[in-house]
Design a protein around this motif. Structure first.
Motif, short mmCIF file in Angstrom:
data_model
loop_
_atom_site.label_atom_id
_atom_site.label_comp_id
_atom_site.label_asym_id
_atom_site.label_seq_id
_atom_site.Cartn_x
_atom_site.Cartn_y
_atom_site.Cartn_z
N HIS A 201 1.01 -1.06 -0.29
CA HIS A 201 -0.13 0.36 0.42
C HIS A 201 0.55 1.45 -0.15
O HIS A 201 0.34 2.43 -0.93
N LEU A 204 2.25 2.10 -3.32
CA LEU A 204 1.37 2.10 -4.34
C LEU A 204 0.80 3.39 -4.43
O LEU A 204 0.41 4.06 -5.14
N LYS A 205 0.99 4.13 -3.46
CA LYS A 205 0.46 5.58 -2.69
C LYS A 205 1.35 6.29 -3.41
O LYS A 205 1.03 7.47 -4.48
N LEU A 207 3.26 5.63 -5.94
CA LEU A 207 3.56 5.71 -7.68
C LEU A 207 2.17 6.37 -7.79
O LEU A 207 2.77 7.19 -9.31
N ARG A 208 0.88 6.52 -6.46
CA ARG A 208 -0.59 7.12 -7.42
C ARG A 208 -0.06 8.10 -7.86
O ARG A 208 -0.97 9.26 -8.63
N GLU A 209 1.23 9.46 -6.65
CA GLU A 209 0.88 10.55 -6.78
C GLU A 209 1.74 11.22 -7.58
O GLU A 209 2.20 12.19 -7.55
N SER A 210 3.05 9.96 -8.42
CA SER A 210 3.65 10.08 -9.10
C SER A 210 3.13 10.58 -10.92
O SER A 210 1.58 9.53 -11.53
N ARG A 211 3.94 10.91 -11.76
CA ARG A 211 3.56 10.90 -13.05
C ARG A 211 3.49 9.28 -13.63
O ARG A 211 3.71 9.33 -14.85
N LYS A 213 3.65 5.92 -14.69
CA LYS A 213 2.42 4.71 -14.54
C LYS A 213 2.78 2.77 -15.08
O LYS A 213 3.72 2.87 -16.08
N ASP A 216 0.47 -2.78 -13.98
CA ASP A 216 -0.35 -3.93 -12.81
C ASP A 216 -0.56 -5.13 -12.84
O ASP A 216 0.59 -5.62 -11.50
N THR A 219 3.20 -4.12 -10.52
CA THR A 219 2.85 -3.78 -9.64
C THR A 219 2.77 -4.95 -8.39
O THR A 219 3.76 -4.87 -7.47
#
Length: 657
Positions: A201, A204-205, A207-211, A213, A216, A219
């Protein structure tokens, strides 16, 4: 519980009916006697999971579920494991995992005889699994050393060892626990279940806030990788990287995200106070895992690889035009996506991450179920493999097949809109209701509506129309034009029937499929093995020795394409018409069931096509062959009725596309 017993339970759980001992033995590649022995344990453990084993003479075994919630909690991880394309649940792969994990888990030597004893097997029984392990290790740039009396050991760079360990977890899904195939390996993936979820988690947090991608599937692998990193570092293993890597990655999004991931992990969990080299390699890993379909500015972000990729794209485009008569990058989106895909290949080559063997899930291989897209991708990948002197990974090959499949799927057939006659027994004015409804749903498939009384049709030139729509029974209809019953208050079923029976004829596919005389069905073909069939095709389609050599060389070069992804006990082989100098479809119906890469095969379909720079031709054969290979009955029908079946297969695709 042993892996084999879990595999038996899974097969019974997903089967639509009972399975006999022989059928289970065939699916698990073991003897019927072994299945009968394992059933004793299966029967005893099932009640713990809310189910019981039921056996009926002459029908087979089945499972009766008493507690659905309890049973579903048990079966979910088994479903994930069995969803692997390479059938992780089989004994062969369990042996592979046990041996591979053992060899990468320790720097000590291991004797093959001892491994065989641990598996309660003879050395000859694990020979094939050992060969597969050697190929796996080689794909990760790892080497093996053998010494008399000591056995073999694996060695190589630390980051390659970790990448191999990560893959050998096999089922990269956060809810799945490590299986028991080689528990010596478990020390490198040791982590409490809850902590493992929390680590995932946090990662992924960030990664989610970065540019960035990341796909899946990658990850899921990274979540396992972080645990292996911590355990390996705590055991004293350190990564050594080329000095230039740090400089090359300076200022990239990947190095920034990698630094933030390890900063957050170090703040929340013990053991993540890692040296700088770990951050550098994580940046490399992230770069290799990036979803390249979504990179907007590749020339800026990946300047180091951009020019090489661009030049290779030009070479590949020229090769595919020359040998297949097809243009890969006619459209800007295709050019961009192919370029990005090639950039990812050059990134992998630069950092030594090409060729890596991966366990695959069914949903990752969807493009492989399009035989034509896969064959074209294999042609392109074969060129790149030779040109760059590398081993193309299944991962890259899958992405290439997906690109071809996307190009095919976005292609539109020519349409000749249909001219419809509308009849309503309660008055002509009511036809306006139906007309509006059809237009709103199928506008581009309809040229015109002509409203008439039923009796008037007799005096009309019926050749000017394509179909009659009426609200009366087909029994009362006595005209030559095709008829479709569709009422004023029409149902969804009637609207679908209108499309399936009549409007589907608007799609113009007749000239896209080879002519009847270009299709040959060869009955009772005496097949021995793959090489013999390659040689037979080369001799049959090559007029001179040089032509035969070119055909054989092409087939051998692209033979890494795993035909086992195709179903219906069938295999397709593709050779461009530029090599065969003619277009043809040949279906070889085997006199006896044969074996192709360990899988049963009854049909061999050979395709030689000139695509004439027309993606509609590619789409027509892709549609027809995809359906042919989807069901055994379709291939059997083709062997009996030939060309008309191909059009039926195209229409099946059109009904849900």
């Amino acid at each position: 519980m042993k892996r084999r017993q879990e595999s038996i339970i899974y097969q019974l759980a997903v089967s639509e009916g009972p399975l006999t001992t022989d059928e289970l033995a065939r699916r698990l590649s073991v003897s019927a006697r072994t299945i009968k022995y394992e059933m004793i344990e299966v029967r005893s453990v099932l009640p713990k999971y809310g189910a019981e084993l039921f056996a009926k003479r002459n029908e087979g075994y089945s499972i009766r579920v008493r507690d659905r919630e309890l049973f579903d909690r048990y079966i979910e991880p088994l479903s994930l494991q069995s969803g692997l394309t390479n059938n992780f649940g089989s004994d062969d792969n369990a042996r592979f995992l046990y041996i591979a994990r053992k060899l990468v888990s320790s720097s000590r030597y291991a004797k093959i005889e001892d491994i065989a004893d641990e598996l309660y097997l003879s050395r000859s029984a694990i020979r094939e699994a050992v060969n597969s392990v050697m190929n796996f290790l080689k794909s990760y740039h790892l080497e093996t050393e053998s010494k008399p009396g000591l056995g073999i050991r694996t060695f190589g760079t630390e980051y390659h060892m970790r990448m191999a360990m990560t893959e050998l977890f096999a089922v990269h899904f956060h809810k799945v626990l490590l299986d028991n195939a080689g528990m010596e390996y478990a020390k490198w993936t040791q982590c409490g279940y809850e902590e493992r979820q929390e680590i995932r988690h946090v990662f992924l947090k960030v990664l989610r806030e970065s540019r960035i991608k990341v796909t899946d599937t990658n990850t899921q692998r990274l979540a396992i990788y972080f645990i292996i990193v911590r355990n390996r570092c705590n055991a004293g293993y350190r990564i050594k990287l080329p000095d230039r890597w740090k400089e090359e990655l300076k200022g990239t999004d990947e190095i920034s995200v990698a630094s933030e991931i390890y900063r957050k992990l170090n703040a929340g969990f013990a053991g993540f106070d890692l040296p700088e080299e770990e951050t550098v390699f994580l940046a490399v890993y992230l770069m290799s895992c990036r979803d390249m379909w979504n990179v907007e500015q590749p020339q800026t972000e990946y300047a180091l690889y951009y020019q090489d990729a661009k030049e290779m794209m030009t070479e590949l485009q020229s090769y595919m035009k020359d040998i297949c008569n097809i243009d890969l990058i006619r459209y800007p989106w295709a050019r961009k996506e192919l370029l990005n895909l090639l950039i990812s290949l050059f990134i992998s080559i630069h950092f030594g991450l090409e060729s890596l063997y991966r366990f695959w899930y069914d949903y990752e291989n969807q493009a492989f179920h399009s035989p034509v897209a896969a064959a074209l991708a294999c042609t392109a990948a074969g060129f790149l493999q030779d040109r760059l002197d590398i081993k193309i990974s299944v991962s890259f090959y899958s992405q290439m097949a997906s690109l071809f499949f996307k190009r095919i799927s976005l292609t539109e057939y020519n349409i000749r809109p249909q001219k419809l006659l509308l009849v309503n027994s309660n008055g002509l004015g009511l036809n306006e209701i139906l007309q509006k409804r059809i237009v709103s749903r199928y506008e581009r498939l309809v040229d015109s509506f002509t409203i008439a009384e039923l009796y008037e049709i007799r005096g009309m030139n019926q050749e000017e129309y394509d179909a009659v729509l009426t609200d009366t029974s087909e029994i009362a209809y006595h005209y030559d034009l095709p008829c479709c019953v569709i009422r004023t208050i029409s149902s969804e079923k009637e609207m679908d029937l209108l499309f399936n029976r009549h409007l589907i004829k608007a799609y113009q596919t007749e000239g896209l499929i080879p002519r009847e005389e270009q299709i040959e069905i060869i009955k009772n073909y005496r097949y021995t093995d793959e090489l013999q069939f390659f040689q037979f095709l080369a001799f049959r389609h090559g007029k001179t020795e040089k032509e035969r050599e070119r055909i054989l060389e092409f087939m051998e070069r692209v033979s890494f394409y795993d035909m086992g992804y195709l179903s219906a006990k069938s295999v397709m082989l593709y050779v461009p018409a530029s090599l065969c100098e003619k277009e043809c479809i040949e279906l070889y119906c085997l006199a006896d069931t044969g074996s192709w890469r360990g899988k049963e095969v009854e049909y061999l379909l050979f395709l030689s096509a000139d695509w004439k720079e027309d993606w509609k031709r590619v789409k027509a054969l892709e549609n027809s062959f995809r359906q042919l290979f989807s069901e055994y009955s379709n291939m059997k029908a083709f062997s009996e009725r030939r060309r008309p079946v191909l059009f039926e297969m195209i229409e099946k695709c059109l009904k849900y596309e």
